[in-house]
Design a protein around this motif. Sequence first.
Motif, short mmCIF file in Angstrom:
data_model
loop_
_atom_site.label_atom_id
_atom_site.label_comp_id
_atom_site.label_asym_id
_atom_site.label_seq_id
_atom_site.Cartn_x
_atom_site.Cartn_y
_atom_site.Cartn_z
N PHE A 282 0.78 -1.22 -0.08
CA PHE A 282 -0.12 0.06 -0.07
C PHE A 282 1.07 1.20 -0.06
O PHE A 282 0.67 2.28 -0.73
CB PHE A 282 -0.99 0.08 1.22
N MET A 283 2.11 1.33 0.58
CA MET A 283 2.79 2.46 1.01
C MET A 283 3.68 2.75 -0.36
O MET A 283 4.08 3.84 -0.52
CB MET A 283 3.68 2.25 2.34
N ALA A 284 4.29 1.58 -0.81
CA ALA A 284 5.27 1.68 -2.20
C ALA A 284 4.83 2.89 -3.04
O ALA A 284 5.82 3.86 -3.53
CB ALA A 284 5.49 0.69 -2.58
N PRO A 285 3.60 2.88 -3.61
CA PRO A 285 3.20 3.83 -4.60
C PRO A 285 3.48 5.32 -3.84
O PRO A 285 3.60 6.28 -4.51
CB PRO A 285 1.76 3.47 -5.06
N GLY A 286 2.86 5.49 -2.68
CA GLY A 286 2.97 6.67 -2.09
C GLY A 286 4.16 7.31 -1.89
O GLY A 286 4.60 8.34 -1.86
N ILE A 287 5.33 6.37 -1.40
CA ILE A 287 6.53 6.81 -1.44
C ILE A 287 7.23 7.18 -2.73
O ILE A 287 8.09 7.94 -2.65
CB ILE A 287 7.38 5.59 -0.99
N LEU A 288 6.88 6.45 -3.93
CA LEU A 288 7.25 6.94 -5.17
C LEU A 288 6.76 8.23 -5.33
O LEU A 288 7.58 9.30 -6.04
CB LEU A 288 6.93 5.87 -6.14
N ALA A 289 5.44 8.49 -5.21
CA ALA A 289 4.93 9.98 -5.37
C ALA A 289 5.54 11.09 -4.48
O ALA A 289 5.91 12.07 -4.96
CB ALA A 289 3.44 9.85 -5.03
N GLN A 290 5.90 10.55 -3.20
CA GLN A 290 6.61 11.78 -2.18
C GLN A 290 8.01 11.78 -2.91
O GLN A 290 8.38 12.94 -2.86
CB GLN A 290 6.87 10.92 -1.06
N SER A 291 8.60 10.63 -3.45
CA SER A 291 10.19 10.96 -4.03
C SER A 291 10.13 12.02 -5.08
O SER A 291 10.78 12.86 -5.25
CB SER A 291 10.52 9.74 -4.43
N VAL A 292 8.91 11.89 -6.13
CA VAL A 292 8.80 12.62 -7.20
C VAL A 292 8.67 14.13 -6.88
O VAL A 292 8.83 15.20 -7.23
CB VAL A 292 7.64 12.16 -8.04
N LEU A 293 7.80 14.23 -5.63
CA LEU A 293 7.08 15.68 -5.13
C LEU A 293 8.52 16.52 -4.74
O LEU A 293 8.80 17.51 -5.05
CB LEU A 293 6.35 15.22 -3.96
N PHE A 294 9.50 15.57 -3.97
CA PHE A 294 10.55 16.21 -3.37
C PHE A 294 11.52 16.85 -4.49
O PHE A 294 11.96 17.87 -4.33
CB PHE A 294 11.10 15.41 -2.27
N VAL A 295 11.72 15.83 -5.46
CA VAL A 295 12.64 16.13 -6.65
C VAL A 295 12.02 17.31 -7.29
O VAL A 295 12.72 18.39 -7.90
CB VAL A 295 12.68 15.12 -7.53
N ALA A 296 10.67 17.59 -7.60
CA ALA A 296 10.02 18.57 -8.42
C ALA A 296 10.12 19.80 -7.58
O ALA A 296 10.55 20.90 -8.16
CB ALA A 296 8.52 18.00 -8.76
#
Length: 284
Positions: A87-101
């Motif tokens: 459940f968490m893995a997609p959210g962490i990918l989105a979080q990582s993209v958010l921080f990079v952006a």
Amino acid sequence: MTSKEPDVMLNGWVKPKPTAKGNFISAIAELFQKTLVIAELEIRKLRHDPYDLLIRGVQPALWLLVFGQVFTRTRAIPTGNLSYLEFMAPGILAQSVLFVAIFTGGMTLIWERDLGIVHKFLASPIPRAAMVLGKAVACGVRSLSQIVIIYGLALLLGVKLNLHPLALLQVVVIVLLGAACFCVFSLIIGCLVRSRERFTGIGQLITMPLFFASNAIYPLTLMPAWLHVISSINPLTYEVDALRGTMIAHGSSVYGFGMDCTILLLTLIGLTVICGRLYPRVAM
């Protein structure tokens, strides 16, 4: 002896006036071409600091290895037929993209303003929207490395990923759209603030609320009513929802992949219009 001019103009002498449709198509083609030029210039910067992509993967790795492992054992958050790590893995990918952006778009813009690069771009005939979208596309390409990092860690932790080529393509599309949205949002902040220190403070102030006011680490059903309203206007919610439905083998989407993409695309268009109008403020 002089020749007489013909009474009727020969074919091809007079060029037909371009129609409104032709003007629109040519404008879109020019915008697309200039966007790719700006994106190429931004992507070239990766050759000077390629290790930045690996450093950006440290934080999501800690979330998966520490936070995810602990909450998987507690089983305090109901996630249906998915384990908490899944459940968490997609959210962490989105979080990582958010921080990079967030910490790439606006910060780069402020650096370019201090070096005088923005003034040269603004003096060129490049459309302002192309300048904005070019940086957004480059940020999306930069964020693709996070897919590799998160997928590798998730596989090592036993997360059942959907490795179908179509699902992988959908993940890439969502990551590009999400990165572009938050990069343009970061550029808007960069147009309004004057110093790198102030931008860093504002960036840290908005990233965590965006992350926690989404469905990245807990389902929408656990949120109180006021937080549910905020999450419904948070683009990160729709990015996570789309990733959860395509990235995980038995994952499902609440809103549907098409709806998630539409909302992210409309958000990107709206933010680009705003940023295009604010962009000349950088040179002031």
